[in-house]
Scaffold this motif. Sequence first.
Motif, PDB file in Angstrom:
ATOM      1  N   ALA A 199      35.461 -12.364 -44.036  1.00  9.62           N
ATOM      2  CA  ALA A 199      35.407 -11.993 -42.616  1.00  9.62           C
ATOM      3  C   ALA A 199      35.242 -10.482 -42.504  1.00  9.62           C
ATOM      4  O   ALA A 199      35.717  -9.723 -43.338  1.00  9.62           O
ATOM      5  CB  ALA A 199      36.681 -12.438 -41.902  1.00  9.62           C
ATOM      6  N   TRP A 200      34.557 -10.064 -41.464  1.00  6.99           N
ATOM      7  CA  TRP A 200      34.300  -8.650 -41.216  1.00  6.99           C
ATOM      8  C   TRP A 200      34.668  -8.344 -39.773  1.00  6.99           C
ATOM      9  O   TRP A 200      34.360  -9.115 -38.861  1.00  6.99           O
ATOM     10  CB  TRP A 200      32.820  -8.349 -41.469  1.00  6.99           C
ATOM     11  CG  TRP A 200      32.434  -6.959 -41.124  1.00  6.99           C
ATOM     12  CD1 TRP A 200      32.506  -5.862 -41.930  1.00  6.99           C
ATOM     13  CD2 TRP A 200      31.913  -6.499 -39.875  1.00  6.99           C
ATOM     14  NE1 TRP A 200      32.065  -4.750 -41.255  1.00  6.99           N
ATOM     15  CE2 TRP A 200      31.696  -5.117 -39.985  1.00  6.99           C
ATOM     16  CE3 TRP A 200      31.615  -7.119 -38.668  1.00  6.99           C
ATOM     17  CZ2 TRP A 200      31.190  -4.354 -38.946  1.00  6.99           C
ATOM     18  CZ3 TRP A 200      31.126  -6.364 -37.628  1.00  6.99           C
ATOM     19  CH2 TRP A 200      30.909  -4.987 -37.782  1.00  6.99           C
ATOM     20  N   THR A 201      35.342  -7.219 -39.543  1.00  6.60           N
ATOM     21  CA  THR A 201      35.715  -6.801 -38.195  1.00  6.60           C
ATOM     22  C   THR A 201      35.182  -5.398 -37.943  1.00  6.60           C
ATOM     23  O   THR A 201      35.369  -4.505 -38.761  1.00  6.60           O
ATOM     24  CB  THR A 201      37.253  -6.799 -38.021  1.00  6.60           C
ATOM     25  OG1 THR A 201      37.737  -8.114 -38.249  1.00  6.60           O
ATOM     26  CG2 THR A 201      37.643  -6.354 -36.629  1.00  6.60           C
ATOM     27  N   GLY A 202      34.519  -5.242 -36.813  1.00  3.66           N
ATOM     28  CA  GLY A 202      34.005  -3.937 -36.410  1.00  3.66           C
ATOM     29  C   GLY A 202      34.520  -3.570 -35.030  1.00  3.66           C
ATOM     30  O   GLY A 202      34.872  -4.445 -34.242  1.00  3.66           O
ATOM     31  N   GLU A 203      34.569  -2.279 -34.755  1.00  6.45           N
ATOM     32  CA  GLU A 203      35.013  -1.805 -33.440  1.00  6.45           C
ATOM     33  C   GLU A 203      34.193  -0.585 -33.041  1.00  6.45           C
ATOM     34  O   GLU A 203      33.871   0.258 -33.871  1.00  6.45           O
ATOM     35  CB  GLU A 203      36.490  -1.430 -33.473  1.00  6.45           C
ATOM     36  CG  GLU A 203      37.011  -0.952 -32.130  1.00  6.45           C
ATOM     37  CD  GLU A 203      38.467  -0.561 -32.161  1.00  6.45           C
ATOM     38  OE1 GLU A 203      39.307  -1.409 -31.809  1.00  6.45           O
ATOM     39  OE2 GLU A 203      38.749   0.590 -32.542  1.00  6.45           O
ATOM     40  N   ILE A 204      33.867  -0.538 -31.762  1.00  3.89           N
ATOM     41  CA  ILE A 204      33.147   0.601 -31.188  1.00  3.89           C
ATOM     42  C   ILE A 204      33.995   1.107 -30.034  1.00  3.89           C
ATOM     43  O   ILE A 204      34.487   0.320 -29.221  1.00  3.89           O
ATOM     44  CB  ILE A 204      31.753   0.175 -30.697  1.00  3.89           C
ATOM     45  CG1 ILE A 204      30.934  -0.320 -31.881  1.00  3.89           C
ATOM     46  CG2 ILE A 204      31.058   1.326 -29.975  1.00  3.89           C
ATOM     47  CD1 ILE A 204      29.713  -1.119 -31.492  1.00  3.89           C
ATOM     48  N   ARG A 205      34.166   2.416 -29.993  1.00  3.53           N
ATOM     49  CA  ARG A 205      34.976   3.005 -28.922  1.00  3.53           C
ATOM     50  C   ARG A 205      34.356   4.302 -28.442  1.00  3.53           C
ATOM     51  O   ARG A 205      33.565   4.918 -29.144  1.00  3.53           O
ATOM     52  CB  ARG A 205      36.404   3.242 -29.385  1.00  3.53           C
ATOM     53  CG  ARG A 205      36.487   4.209 -30.538  1.00  3.53           C
ATOM     54  CD  ARG A 205      37.886   4.557 -30.952  1.00  3.53           C
ATOM     55  NE  ARG A 205      38.604   3.394 -31.396  1.00  3.53           N
ATOM     56  CZ  ARG A 205      39.915   3.343 -31.516  1.00  3.53           C
ATOM     57  NH1 ARG A 205      40.638   4.392 -31.229  1.00  3.53           N
ATOM     58  NH2 ARG A 205      40.523   2.264 -31.928  1.00  3.53           N
ATOM     59  N   GLY A 206      34.730   4.697 -27.245  1.00  2.57           N
ATOM     60  CA  GLY A 206      34.238   5.951 -26.685  1.00  2.57           C
ATOM     61  C   GLY A 206      34.998   6.274 -25.415  1.00  2.57           C
ATOM     62  O   GLY A 206      35.891   5.539 -24.999  1.00  2.57           O
ATOM     63  N   ARG A 207      34.601   7.380 -24.782  1.00  3.51           N
ATOM     64  CA  ARG A 207      35.247   7.821 -23.545  1.00  3.51           C
ATOM     65  C   ARG A 207      34.199   8.031 -22.468  1.00  3.51           C
ATOM     66  O   ARG A 207      33.041   8.300 -22.764  1.00  3.51           O
ATOM     67  CB  ARG A 207      35.980   9.148 -23.733  1.00  3.51           C
ATOM     68  CG  ARG A 207      37.193   9.078 -24.583  1.00  3.51           C
ATOM     69  CD  ARG A 207      37.991  10.369 -24.605  1.00  3.51           C
ATOM     70  NE  ARG A 207      37.161  11.542 -24.759  1.00  3.51           N
ATOM     71  CZ  ARG A 207      37.447  12.738 -24.275  1.00  3.51           C
ATOM     72  NH1 ARG A 207      38.548  12.937 -23.597  1.00  3.51           N
ATOM     73  NH2 ARG A 207      36.653  13.766 -24.466  1.00  3.51           N
ATOM     74  N   VAL A 208      34.666   7.982 -21.226  1.00  2.00           N
ATOM     75  CA  VAL A 208      33.832   8.322 -20.079  1.00  2.00           C
ATOM     76  C   VAL A 208      34.593   9.404 -19.306  1.00  2.00           C
ATOM     77  O   VAL A 208      35.776   9.258 -19.008  1.00  2.00           O
ATOM     78  CB  VAL A 208      33.543   7.100 -19.187  1.00  2.00           C
ATOM     79  CG1 VAL A 208      32.669   7.497 -18.011  1.00  2.00           C
ATOM     80  CG2 VAL A 208      32.872   5.990 -20.003  1.00  2.00           C
ATOM     81  N   VAL A 209      33.871  10.501 -19.025  1.00  2.00           N
ATOM     82  CA  VAL A 209      34.505  11.692 -18.455  1.00  2.00           C
ATOM     83  C   VAL A 209      33.749  12.149 -17.209  1.00  2.00           C
ATOM     84  O   VAL A 209      32.524  12.069 -17.150  1.00  2.00           O
ATOM     85  CB  VAL A 209      34.506  12.833 -19.510  1.00  2.00           C
ATOM     86  CG1 VAL A 209      35.070  14.122 -18.945  1.00  2.00           C
ATOM     87  CG2 VAL A 209      35.278  12.411 -20.749  1.00  2.00           C
ATOM     88  N   CYS A 210      34.497  12.673 -16.237  1.00  2.00           N
ATOM     89  CA  CYS A 210      33.902  13.322 -15.073  1.00  2.00           C
ATOM     90  C   CYS A 210      33.693  14.788 -15.435  1.00  2.00           C
ATOM     91  O   CYS A 210      34.657  15.538 -15.623  1.00  2.00           O
ATOM     92  CB  CYS A 210      34.805  13.193 -13.857  1.00  2.00           C
ATOM     93  SG  CYS A 210      34.097  13.974 -12.386  1.00  2.00           S
ATOM     94  N   ASP A 211      32.445  15.197 -15.539  1.00  2.00           N
ATOM     95  CA  ASP A 211      32.058  16.571 -15.880  1.00  2.00           C
ATOM     96  C   ASP A 211      31.960  17.342 -14.554  1.00  2.00           C
ATOM     97  O   ASP A 211      30.893  17.449 -13.963  1.00  2.00           O
ATOM     98  CB  ASP A 211      30.712  16.529 -16.620  1.00  2.00           C
ATOM     99  CG  ASP A 211      30.201  17.887 -17.016  1.00  2.00           C
ATOM    100  OD1 ASP A 211      30.981  18.863 -16.983  1.00  2.00           O
ATOM    101  OD2 ASP A 211      29.010  17.973 -17.366  1.00  2.00           O
ATOM    102  N   LEU A 212      33.086  17.856 -14.089  1.00  2.00           N
ATOM    103  CA  LEU A 212      33.177  18.450 -12.756  1.00  2.00           C
ATOM    104  C   LEU A 212      32.168  19.564 -12.503  1.00  2.00           C
ATOM    105  O   LEU A 212      31.588  19.656 -11.421  1.00  2.00           O
ATOM    106  CB  LEU A 212      34.589  18.979 -12.501  1.00  2.00           C
ATOM    107  CG  LEU A 212      35.625  17.930 -12.138  1.00  2.00           C
ATOM    108  CD1 LEU A 212      37.007  18.560 -12.030  1.00  2.00           C
ATOM    109  CD2 LEU A 212      35.255  17.251 -10.841  1.00  2.00           C
ATOM    110  N   CYS A 213      31.960  20.421 -13.475  1.00  2.00           N
ATOM    111  CA  CYS A 213      31.043  21.548 -13.288  1.00  2.00           C
ATOM    112  C   CYS A 213      29.604  21.210 -13.663  1.00  2.00           C
ATOM    113  O   CYS A 213      28.707  22.037 -13.483  1.00  2.00           O
ATOM    114  CB  CYS A 213      31.530  22.758 -14.082  1.00  2.00           C
ATOM    115  SG  CYS A 213      33.089  23.433 -13.439  1.00  2.00           S
ATOM    116  N   GLY A 214      29.376  20.023 -14.185  1.00  2.00           N
ATOM    117  CA  GLY A 214      28.020  19.612 -14.539  1.00  2.00           C
ATOM    118  C   GLY A 214      27.413  20.442 -15.657  1.00  2.00           C
ATOM    119  O   GLY A 214      26.193  20.608 -15.716  1.00  2.00           O
ATOM    120  N   ASP A 215      28.244  20.945 -16.569  1.00  2.00           N
ATOM    121  CA  ASP A 215      27.742  21.787 -17.652  1.00  2.00           C
ATOM    122  C   ASP A 215      27.451  21.008 -18.942  1.00  2.00           C
ATOM    123  O   ASP A 215      27.205  21.597 -19.993  1.00  2.00           O
ATOM    124  CB  ASP A 215      28.713  22.935 -17.938  1.00  2.00           C
ATOM    125  CG  ASP A 215      30.106  22.445 -18.313  1.00  2.00           C
ATOM    126  OD1 ASP A 215      30.330  21.218 -18.380  1.00  2.00           O
ATOM    127  OD2 ASP A 215      30.983  23.303 -18.522  1.00  2.00           O
TER     128      ASP A 215
END
Length: 150
Positions: free
Chosen positions: A29-45
Amino acid sequence: MMLAMITGRVVRAVVVVVMALLLCGASEAWTGEIRGRVVCDLCGDSSVGPEDHVLQGAEVAVLCITKSGEVFNYQAFTNSKGIYKVAETMPESDRWVSCLARPLSSFHEHCTRRGDAHSGIKFSYNLPSGHSHTVKPFLYKPAAAPMYCS
C-alpha cells in the motif's frame, strides 16, 4: 502427546504464514498527501508578509494522474490556519505520478480576487509512502489595497 506437539507446531507455522502474508500485503500500500495554504495578499505584492492573513474556507482542487493512467480529482477547503490537505492510500502500482493544484474560490468578503498570475501549479509526485508534498501558497487580494500599502 506426540499428536499435541505436532498440532502445536502446525498451529505456530500457520500463524507465522498468516502474519507474513498480512505484513507483505501492507507493504504494497502507498499513501500520499498534498498540502498547501491560501493567503490574502493585502498589499497585492505577490508575497506573503506580516500584513497578510490566511483564508479559512477557501476552495482548492487537486488533480492527480496515477502510474496506471487513472485520474483522481480532489476538492478541499482550508481550515482556520488557511491550510488544505488531500490524501489517498492506494496500491503502490497505482500511486500518483503527476498532480495539478489550483485555487477555485475564496469566500472571504474582502479578499476574493486571484492575486497570482498562474491558474495552477503542476508538479511531479515521486515521494515515498507516508510523505507529503507542500504546494506554494495561493494568493488572493482585495479589490482595493489598504492605504498603508502605498
